[in-house]
Design an enzyme around this catalytic site. Structure first.
Site, PDB file in Angstrom:
ATOM      1  N   GLU A  27      -3.211  -2.513  -3.088  1.00  0.00           N
ATOM      2  CA  GLU A  27      -3.041  -1.230  -2.040  1.00  0.00           C
ATOM      3  C   GLU A  27      -4.301  -0.668  -1.542  1.00  0.00           C
ATOM      4  O   GLU A  27      -5.070  -0.276  -2.059  1.00  0.00           O
ATOM      5  CB  GLU A  27      -2.317  -0.025  -2.606  1.00  0.00           C
ATOM      6  CG  GLU A  27      -0.862  -0.339  -3.102  1.00  0.00           C
ATOM      7  CD  GLU A  27      -0.051  -0.637  -1.982  1.00  0.00           C
ATOM      8  OE1 GLU A  27      -0.148  -0.080  -0.938  1.00  0.00           O
ATOM      9  OE2 GLU A  27       1.015  -1.457  -2.438  1.00  0.00           O
ATOM     10  N   CYS A  48      -6.009   6.570   2.829  1.00  0.00           N
ATOM     11  CA  CYS A  48      -5.743   5.394   3.438  1.00  0.00           C
ATOM     12  C   CYS A  48      -4.723   5.363   4.471  1.00  0.00           C
ATOM     13  O   CYS A  48      -4.859   4.448   5.297  1.00  0.00           O
ATOM     14  CB  CYS A  48      -5.224   4.398   2.345  1.00  0.00           C
ATOM     15  SG  CYS A  48      -3.820   4.951   1.248  1.00  0.00           S
TER      16      CYS A  48
END
Length: 491
Positions: free
Chosen positions: A258, A292
């Site tokens: 991720e 993110c």
């Protein structure tokens, strides 16, 4: 100021200069001092794991895992619910520590603890779900597929939302029958690791199933190379993710990545601009942009770009920057000097290339004011690069096709959003965006824990974590057939 009150749930004396293997022990790798980003003052000191510490943990985890996998599901579920109960009972203490260690606001600390509680209950729920499938087969033969744990799962988590981004792997990996070796970022070892260790320790998790080893690149490399580890779950930058994948690939581990994002928010000309500006500000500046999913590109129709820029600039000037964990400001510091300098360099280079600094800058220590850059175009660092700082970069477009092209003009593919009064038009645009997460009439930062979460391109390697995706990530299939007696073959 001491990090904890030793009469509370988080007792610093337990972890001082130590790591966790079911008990608290001194590692071979030395100590890891931790500073509070908002004050620069010492916060705590943990152990620092080296390669030998990782090897010891992986061996112990591999030895403990078979008995855990064989334990009945209801007994295991009770442990996760007990851990969630301890988090609920000590909510305020845990939230404040997370806020202080990450440089975040108390609102952010509260959010992380709430989501950790949800993740623990989700993990308990996994254990009551079917663990396999009955498959069609010929008469007289039973054919089924069952899910088996990988064995030992290595988790490497980042500094920005350390509790959530550790727990979202640790809890389901344990629920699926694995043991876990967790390497939190050494800047946030308690929020990303020891807090979780304390919850499971208090809940009665059998010794040896969870190891927490703060450490740097040496510990991370050792975890990726250890043959007893069947899977690595990594959350962090794209550059670091490439190294993790390359290293773990030598032993053919499963790797779930991720990674970063440069997430577009498209605002059409029919949008309510007050609402659109609120969404853009939240997506770009929440937790100083250190997310993110942060809104990295604000793509505004040319007819509204100027007014949207003005509204964002007003919001930027109104937000306070300071010690957010103590309620003195809405935004806190960046995590370290290197990250602060990266933000400064990207903004300066973009202005030099023709972008207009409307609000924000310069830096004051680790504090960087929420910033608005207008006139950002492809080729500028603010358009091309993930900033991981509180910078709203505004680019205008004329047509829907141009907006889509601008949104897709990057190597990432994590989150995207479209704001319009026409849901149909927004959906038509959204269906053409390269992203793993799509939000219509919202901004780009969202995760409900019950949803599959993952990106495309340089935002990840195609996997997902969360909700229905957890069984797929933390187990592998085994096919089983059973006959009453062996058949006679023609050989």
């Amino acid at each position: 100021m001491r990090a904890t009150d030793d009469t509370g749930f988080l007792r610093e004396a337990q972890w001082q200069d130590k790591v966790f293997n079911g008990t608290w022990v001194r590692p071979l790798g030395g100590v890891n001092p931790v500073r509070e980003p908002a004050t620069g003052e010492p916060l705590t000191c943990t152990g620092n794991a080296d390669a030998a510490d990782v090897a010891t943990a992986c061996m112990a985890a591999a030895q403990a895992q078979p008995a855990w996998a064989a334990m009945d599901p209801r007994s295991k579920a009770l442990i996760f619910r007990a851990a969630a109960g301890h988090a609920e009972a000590n909510f305020a203490e845990l939230s404040l520590f997370v806020a202080r260690e990450t440089g975040g606001s108390l609102l952010k600390g509260n959010h992380e603890v709430r989501e950790a509680i949800v993740l623990l209950h989700q993990a308990a729920g996994l254990l009551s779900q079917p663990h396999g499938l009955l498959l069609p087969s010929a008469a007289g033969r039973l054919s089924y597929a069952r899910r088996l744990p990988h064995g030992v799962v290595g988790v490497i988590s980042p500094f920005n939302f350390p509790l959530v981004l550790s727990m979202r792997s640790v809890a389901p990996a344990l629920a699926a029958g694995n043991a876990v070796v967790l390497k939190p970022d050494p800047q946030t070892p308690v929020s990303g690791g020891f807090l979780i260790a304390r919850l499971f320790e208090a809940a009665g998790l059998p010794k040896g199933l969870l190891h927490v080893l703060p450490g740097g690149a040496v510990a991370g490399e050792a975890l990726c190379l250890d043959a007893r580890v069947g899977m690595i779950a990594f959350t962090g930058s794209t550059g670091a993710g490439r190294k993790v994948a390359e290293t773990a690939g030598r032993t053919l581990k499963k790797v779930a990545l991720e990674l970063g994002g440069k997430n577009p928010l498209i605002i059409l000309e029919d949008a309510d601009l007050e609402l659109a500006a609120s969404n853009a500000a939240w997506g770009a500046w929440l937790h100083q942009g250190q997310i993110c999913m942060a809104t990295g590109r604000i793509l505004a129709h040319a007819s509204i770009a100027e007014e949207l820029t003005r509204l964002l600039a007003d919001k930027a000037r109104a937000l306070r920057v300071g010690n957010a964990a103590r309620g003195e400001a809405e935004l806190g510091p960046l995590i370290n000097e290197r990250q602060r300098q990266r933000v400064v360099d990207i903004v300066d280079a973009s202005v030099a290339a023709g972008a207009r600094l409307v609000a924000g800058g310069p830096a004051d220590g680790l504090f960087y004011r929420p910033t608005v850059l207008a006139g950002v175009r492809p080729g500028m660092p603010a358009f091309d690069q993930e900033i991981f700082g509180p910078v709203a970069s505004i680019t205008s477009f004329e047509t829907d096709d141009e907006a889509i092209a601008l949104a897709n003009q990057n190597e990432y593919g994590l989150s995207a959003a479209v704001i319009s009064r026409s849901v149909g038009r927004a959906m038509a645009i959204g269906e053409r965006l390269n992203c793993g997460l799509l939000h219509i009439n919202d901004q780009t930062v969202a995760d409900d824990c019950v949803n599959p979460f993952g990106g495309r391109g340089n935002s990840g390697n195609g996997g997902n974590v969360g909700g229905p995706a957890d069984w797929d990530e933390y187990t592998q299939w085994q096919w089983v057939t059973i006959k009453d007696s062996p058949p006679l073959y023609p050989f």
